[in-house]
Design a protein around this motif. Structure first.
Motif, mmCIF file in Angstrom:
data_model
loop_
_atom_site.group_PDB
_atom_site.id
_atom_site.type_symbol
_atom_site.label_atom_id
_atom_site.label_comp_id
_atom_site.label_asym_id
_atom_site.label_seq_id
_atom_site.Cartn_x
_atom_site.Cartn_y
_atom_site.Cartn_z
ATOM 1 N N LYS A 188 27.944 46.233 61.355
ATOM 2 C CA LYS A 188 27.017 47.260 61.819
ATOM 3 C C LYS A 188 25.694 46.617 62.213
ATOM 4 O O LYS A 188 25.105 45.848 61.451
ATOM 5 C CB LYS A 188 26.788 48.300 60.724
ATOM 6 N N ASN A 189 25.229 46.929 63.418
ATOM 7 C CA ASN A 189 23.997 46.324 63.920
ATOM 8 C C ASN A 189 23.413 47.251 64.980
ATOM 9 O O ASN A 189 23.903 47.300 66.110
ATOM 10 C CB ASN A 189 24.279 44.939 64.511
ATOM 11 N N LEU A 190 22.385 47.991 64.601
ATOM 12 C CA LEU A 190 21.806 48.962 65.521
ATOM 13 C C LEU A 190 21.099 48.299 66.701
ATOM 14 O O LEU A 190 21.029 48.884 67.785
ATOM 15 C CB LEU A 190 20.831 49.876 64.774
ATOM 16 N N LYS A 232 27.240 50.567 66.242
ATOM 17 C CA LYS A 232 26.488 51.592 65.520
ATOM 18 C C LYS A 232 27.204 51.992 64.232
ATOM 19 O O LYS A 232 26.580 52.184 63.185
ATOM 20 C CB LYS A 232 26.298 52.824 66.404
ATOM 21 N N ARG A 233 28.513 52.092 64.298
ATOM 22 C CA ARG A 233 29.297 52.568 63.155
ATOM 23 C C ARG A 233 29.808 51.447 62.263
ATOM 24 O O ARG A 233 30.294 51.704 61.161
ATOM 25 C CB ARG A 233 30.489 53.380 63.673
ATOM 26 N N GLY A 234 29.747 50.204 62.759
ATOM 27 C CA GLY A 234 30.281 49.095 61.977
ATOM 28 C C GLY A 234 31.789 49.093 61.920
ATOM 29 O O GLY A 234 32.386 48.749 60.895
ATOM 30 N N ARG A 235 32.425 49.432 63.012
ATOM 31 C CA ARG A 235 33.885 49.453 63.077
ATOM 32 C C ARG A 235 34.387 48.263 63.892
ATOM 33 O O ARG A 235 34.144 48.172 65.089
ATOM 34 C CB ARG A 235 34.381 50.750 63.716
ATOM 35 N N GLY A 236 35.073 47.350 63.218
ATOM 36 C CA GLY A 236 35.609 46.173 63.896
ATOM 37 C C GLY A 236 34.581 45.087 64.115
ATOM 38 O O GLY A 236 34.919 43.976 64.521
ATOM 39 N N ALA A 257 33.140 50.517 78.648
ATOM 40 C CA ALA A 257 33.394 49.565 77.569
ATOM 41 C C ALA A 257 32.094 49.189 76.869
ATOM 42 O O ALA A 257 32.053 49.046 75.637
ATOM 43 C CB ALA A 257 34.081 48.322 78.116
ATOM 44 N N GLN A 258 31.028 49.024 77.628
ATOM 45 C CA GLN A 258 29.729 48.717 77.035
ATOM 46 C C GLN A 258 29.289 49.845 76.104
ATOM 47 O O GLN A 258 28.789 49.606 75.001
ATOM 48 C CB GLN A 258 28.698 48.496 78.141
ATOM 49 N N ASN A 259 29.492 51.074 76.551
ATOM 50 C CA ASN A 259 29.159 52.239 75.732
ATOM 51 C C ASN A 259 29.956 52.244 74.434
ATOM 52 O O ASN A 259 29.400 52.400 73.339
ATOM 53 C CB ASN A 259 29.443 53.514 76.524
ATOM 54 N N ASN A 260 31.261 52.066 74.546
ATOM 55 C CA ASN A 260 32.108 52.142 73.357
ATOM 56 C C ASN A 260 31.854 50.989 72.398
ATOM 57 O O ASN A 260 31.915 51.156 71.177
ATOM 58 C CB ASN A 260 33.575 52.187 73.767
ATOM 59 N N LEU A 261 31.564 49.809 72.946
ATOM 60 C CA LEU A 261 31.228 48.679 72.090
ATOM 61 C C LEU A 261 29.927 48.967 71.344
ATOM 62 O O LEU A 261 29.796 48.649 70.154
ATOM 63 C CB LEU A 261 31.109 47.406 72.928
#
Length: 239
Positions: free
Chosen positions: A183-185, A176-180, A167-171
């Protein structure tokens, strides 16, 4: 490595499954679990049947697992679903998850993503990070529900804050993509780092790719945030 969309399909017996065998036999269920963990499946079955007959939800779930895996009994996934459902309807968090996985994968019952979402949500609402993760993937993929990245991010976050590395990875990827989420690198870096220190190598690779895109100041902020996340959500592990 890409965004993880791995179905968590742990067959959950009880909280004991995640922390190791039960040693003290304070009640009959512990005797069943001890026999099961010792590989004495026939004995575990004999100990568990009377408890299940009394309506004990954990025992019902354990019987479901034994029938699904064929341990102590002939393998019978359809019968396992019967026991999972009985336990799930009594509120057993692990049975709710196992029933959801059965619907999600079509094992022992016709595949039904809507029902999978229903039962993942029941377990997720009780705080099961493995169910929160699977529910998030359903929202992200639009399986059984309308695709909703904000809902996906919400459930990934809950699972991530419980220490779930997938979950940490997917979040991190959503940031990274700004989905939901915005976007914040830097935040993406921090979540990927938290997954990486828990052994998810693909997260480490993506974290390092993001690091190369950050300015010196952004990297310092990302590292500081990552240290906080490690302490809060990865047991304080260090790189």
């Amino acid at each position: 490595m890409k965004h993880q969309h791995i179905l968590m399909a742990l067959i959950a017996v009880s909280c004991s499954l995640f922390v190791g065998p039960v040693h003290a036999e304070k009640d009959p269920l512990e005797r069943s679990l001890n026999a099961y963990y010792a590989g004495h499946y026939n004995a575990a079955y004999n100990f568990t049947v009377p408890l299940a007959g009394q309506g004990n939800p954990a025992a019902l779930n354990l019987l479901g697992m034994m029938y699904e895996l064929g341990r102590g009994v002939p393998q019978d996934p359809a019968r396992s679903v019967v026991y999972y459902r009985k336990a799930a309807e009594k509120g057993d968090i692990h049975a709710q998850f196992n029933l959801a996985v059965s619907y999600n994968t079509g094992v022992g019952i016709p595949m039904n993503f809507q029902q999978a979402v229903k039962w993942y949500r029941r377990a997720a609402d009780q705080g099961a990070d493995f169910a929160q993760y699977n529910l998030a993937t359903m929202y992200e993929e639009g399986s059984g529900v309308a695709q909703d990245f904000q809902q996906a991010a919400q459930w990934y976050r809950l699972a991530a804050e419980h220490g779930n590395p997938q979950a940490q990875n997917n979040l991190g990827w959503l940031y990274k993509r700004g989905r939901g989420v915005g976007k914040n690198l830097m935040v993406a870096y921090a979540w990927l780092d938290t997954a990486a220190v828990q052994g998810l190598h693909s997260a480490a690779e993506e974290r390092d790719r993001i690091a190369a895109q950050l300015t010196q100041n952004e990297y310092a902020i990302a590292r500081s945030l990552a240290e906080k996340y490690r302490q809060d959500y990865a047991g304080g592990k260090k790189k």
